[in-house]
Design a protein around this motif. Structure first.
Motif, PDB file in Angstrom:
ATOM      1  N   HIS A 173       0.817  -1.212   0.000  1.00 49.00           N
ATOM      2  CA  HIS A 173       0.000   0.000   0.000  1.00 49.00           C
ATOM      3  C   HIS A 173       0.848   1.258   0.000  1.00 49.00           C
ATOM      4  N   ARG A 214      -6.358  -3.826   7.317  1.00 44.88           N
ATOM      5  CA  ARG A 214      -7.182  -2.627   7.197  1.00 44.88           C
ATOM      6  C   ARG A 214      -8.090  -2.388   8.392  1.00 44.88           C
ATOM      7  N   ARG A 223      -7.245   6.570  -0.797  1.00 42.34           N
ATOM      8  CA  ARG A 223      -6.116   5.626  -0.770  1.00 42.34           C
ATOM      9  C   ARG A 223      -5.508   5.507   0.617  1.00 42.34           C
ATOM     10  N   ASP A 250      -6.726   2.884   2.465  1.00 42.44           N
ATOM     11  CA  ASP A 250      -6.304   1.587   1.938  1.00 42.44           C
ATOM     12  C   ASP A 250      -7.508   0.670   1.764  1.00 42.44           C
TER      13      ASP A 250
END
Lengths: 434, 256
Positions: free
Chosen positions: A108, A356, A415, A418
């Motif tokens: 990531h 996440r 983003r 993630d």
């Protein structure tokens, strides 16, 4: 004047999603994080399946989080069967989580997030000018995969973790090889933190944010422990895993295949930043040093700080994994056979921390060991409402009102979360009466 | 050889096969030097969604009209189309239960909102467009993928595995889980290429690479039943990665 910011297809994330924000003057009138990933409806697939088949099926919910899905499912099924894993099994499973987290965060940060800060379209483009930085990211990513392969038998969709334990334990030589790589990883993490401190600041949004994470008996454990902690500026609350439906209320929306999750009618954030906000008082000195170097306030009200938080977790995970591997080398592995499972009619709920964020699996079995009902709540689904909330405030707080610039900020915030969009699609039906 | 134009795409799935491509860490810098990757949304935000492609690499199953339309667009612009992963090659886990009433399931999960959702039963790529090469696996094996793509780009025929997992297991002299531990190991029915990864860890094959040609389903099923497994459980196990769904259907019909 009404204006609209549209990101048709969010690139450099896992899966298929988009963003639409409508502005009426400077006020956001509508904000949507759309998920148009196809529906696999995994719930229909696991119902009726035998207990030993479940983890391999639900692992396929998502590749990047496949350790978390497979192992949370094992933990829940073991809970339903009334068996407790050995301390060695718990330790090895947590080590698999470290591997997954290192791989996922390195992917990531270096492939998906950092290119934005340096104005590249991706890591391939960035490699032309910053070959060392890309090579550093690749080494860290490979380290995470090496841990997953050594303990889990495969980097994507692990096969070696089974009900009651493991198929085959790693050899002494494999542990020595991991130790060598993890030592290099410690050096690489320092370089990565240094690289991070040179990136431009991204103060896109500041709001009070509610965080949720699992709290482990040992500091910063991803697998062990079950308590869900919700922290806001009003204080912390602790919940039992079985009460997760009291923590999270889900709403269906017509524009997305992911439901929106709320806690007491408010969005909440899960993931690296949430974990650090909740566990920051139990960090190692190396991790605290990284927090200081990166200038990361804890808790933070800026979603962009999730990138920094992932960087801190790389430091935490490499250090923790090295410690675990060295303990395993010193103490030696017990050649334990997997504990036999005897099915019974019961429900098991397990909570772990996926890369996440919070991940919840819950299964009800019948007396033959077949799934009667299943429920999976994924971190990206939980984050969807919080992302929308941060999108709204980032647009309203932005001094720059130029649409392409706002669009760029929205993509970067998305983003920073993630998102794993494969995971976010609501896969399972809410529990129903047997 | 000039750098061929390449697109890498994901339909509905777990993105695991694209992840395997990104997991070629040692060779990543060589791969991007050899290929002109023009369209890869998972890894880049600068994508040309219209240019002609020498090679399209597609993972995932078709689960919506959106997926179907995207696949048709990809096929139209590509000289060679490669399906990667069990979902693209066979339909994958989403195809395991073809009998379920989809619209009812969607209504159950999403309520009235679900009625407008774009959703279709899972299909493999070859059910919709022509596919030039299938590379199966859940996920694909890195070596098989890299050698397959390398062969294609150099004008050679890719070498695909043809023997079952069982043969690879015997070659490595692993203990047989079917006969010694009476597991429901799908090794004899499943396409090899993984070097019998799971039996090597004392874990029965779950069939994640899809079926091997000329598998002797009848004999293996008889062995499973001898070992005490019921028909329904055998049928379900065989269907898991959808590869055997046709034969598994036959099995269920025998029962009724």
């Amino acid at each position: 004047m009404k204006r609209k910011i549209v990101v048709d297809h969010l690139c450099r994330v896992e899966g298929h999603g988009g963003i639409t924000v409508e502005l009426d003057g400077d006020v956001v009138s509508d904000v949507q994080f759309q998920v148009f990933e196809g529906l696999r409806l995994v719930e229909g697939l696991v119902r009726g399946r035998r207990y030993e088949d479940v983890s391999q099926i639900v692992s396929r919910i998502c590749a990047i989080c496949s350790v978390a899905h497979a192992l949370t499912s094992l933990k829940a099924t073991e809970e339903a069967s009334g068996i407790e894993s050995s301390p060695q099994t718990v330790r090895l499973r947590d080590l698999m989580y470290r591997g997954e987290n290192i791989e996922s965060h390195a992917l990531h940060l270096f492939f998906l997030a950092i290119p934005d800060y340096l104005d590249y379209a991706g890591a391939a483009e960035m490699a032309a000018d910053h070959r060392e930085a890309v090579a550093l990211g690749l080494r860290l990513k490979q380290l995470g995969n090496a841990i997953q392969e050594t303990i889990g038998g495969r980097a994507v969709h692990p096969v070696n973790a089974i009900l009651g334990g493991f198929g085959k334990l790693p050899s002494f030589d494999q542990l020595i090889s991991l130790q060598r790589r993890l030592r290099q990883g410690m050096v690489d993490c320092e370089a990565a933190v240094d690289l991070f401190t040179t990136l431009p600041s991204t103060e896109y949004c500041q709001i009070d944010t509610t965080y949720a994470a699992k709290r482990s008996p040992d500091p910063y454990g991803y697998y062990p422990g079950d308590e869900i902690v919700v922290r806001s500026n009003e204080g912390s609350e602790v919940y039992d895993p079985g009460d997760y439906r009291a923590v999270i209320r889900e709403e269906t929306v017509p524009y997305s295949h992911a439901k929106l999750s709320l806690h007491k009618d408010k969005p909440f954030m899960v993931g690296a930043l949430a974990r650090l906000a909740i566990d920051h008082d139990r960090l190692s000195s190396r991790a605290r040093h990284a927090v200081r170097m990166l200038g990361l306030p804890l808790p933070s009200g800026n979603p962009m700080d999730n990138n920094k938080a992932q960087m801190v977790e790389l430091v935490i995970d490499v250090e923790h994994a090295l410690l675990t591997v060295e303990q395993l080398i010193d103490e030696g592995l017990q050649q334990e056979k997997p504990i036999a499972i005897h099915p019974r009619a019961d429900t098991g709920t397990a909570v772990t921390e996926a890369p996440r964020g919070l991940l919840i699996h819950s299964y009800t079995y019948d007396s033959d060991g077949r799934v009667v009902a299943a429920d999976v709540v994924t971190p990206t689904a939980m984050n969807a409402a919080s992302m929308e909330n941060h999108f709204r405030h980032a647009v309203e707080q932005s001094v720059e009102k130029d649409l392409p610039e706002l669009k760029r900020k929205l993509e970067m915030i998305a983003r920073a979360y993630d998102p794993c969009i494969s995971c976010s699609v609501h896969l399972v039906r809410k529990r129903h009466a047997i | 050889m000039s750098r061929p134009n390449v697109g890498i795409f994901g339909l509905t799935g777990c993105a695991g096969d694209q992840l395997v491509i990104l997991n070629c860490e040692d060779r990543f810098l060589h791969i991007i030097a050899a290929l002109n990757i023009r369209d890869f949304a998972m890894a880049s935000s600068d994508n040309d969604s219209a240019c002609d492609l020498d090679l399209a690499i597609v993972e995932g199953a078709v689960l919506s009209r959106r997926d179907e339309e995207q696949l048709e667009r990809i096929r139209a612009r590509s000289r060679i189309l490669v399906a990667i992963g069990t979902c693209a090659v066979w339909g994958g886990i989403a195809a395991m239960d073809g009998d379920t009433d989809r619209s009812q399931l969607v209504r159950d999960i999403y309520g009235e909102c679900g009625e407008q959702f774009d959703t279709t039963p899972a299909r493999a790529l070859h059910e919709i467009v022509g596919v030039d090469l299938n590379i199966s696996g859940c996920p694909i094996e890195e070596e098989e993928f890299l050698s397959g793509i390398s062969n294609l780009l150099n004008g050679d025929l890719p070498i695909a595995p043809t023997t079952p997992v069982c043969a690879e297991c015997k070659m490595r002299e692993y203990n047989c889980l079917l006969t010694e531990r009476v597991d429901m190991c799908l090794g004899p029915l499943t396409l090899g290429g993984c070097n019998a990864r799971c039996p090597g860890l004392s874990i029965g094959c779950v069939g994640c690479r899809g079926p091997v040609d000329d598998a002797n389903l009848e004999s293996v099923t008889a062995l499973f039943m001898e070992n005490g497994f019921g028909r329904e459980d055998i049928a379900r196990k065989l269907r898991t990665f959808a590869g055997l769904r046709v034969v598994a259907h036959t099995l269920s019909e025998d029962e009724s």
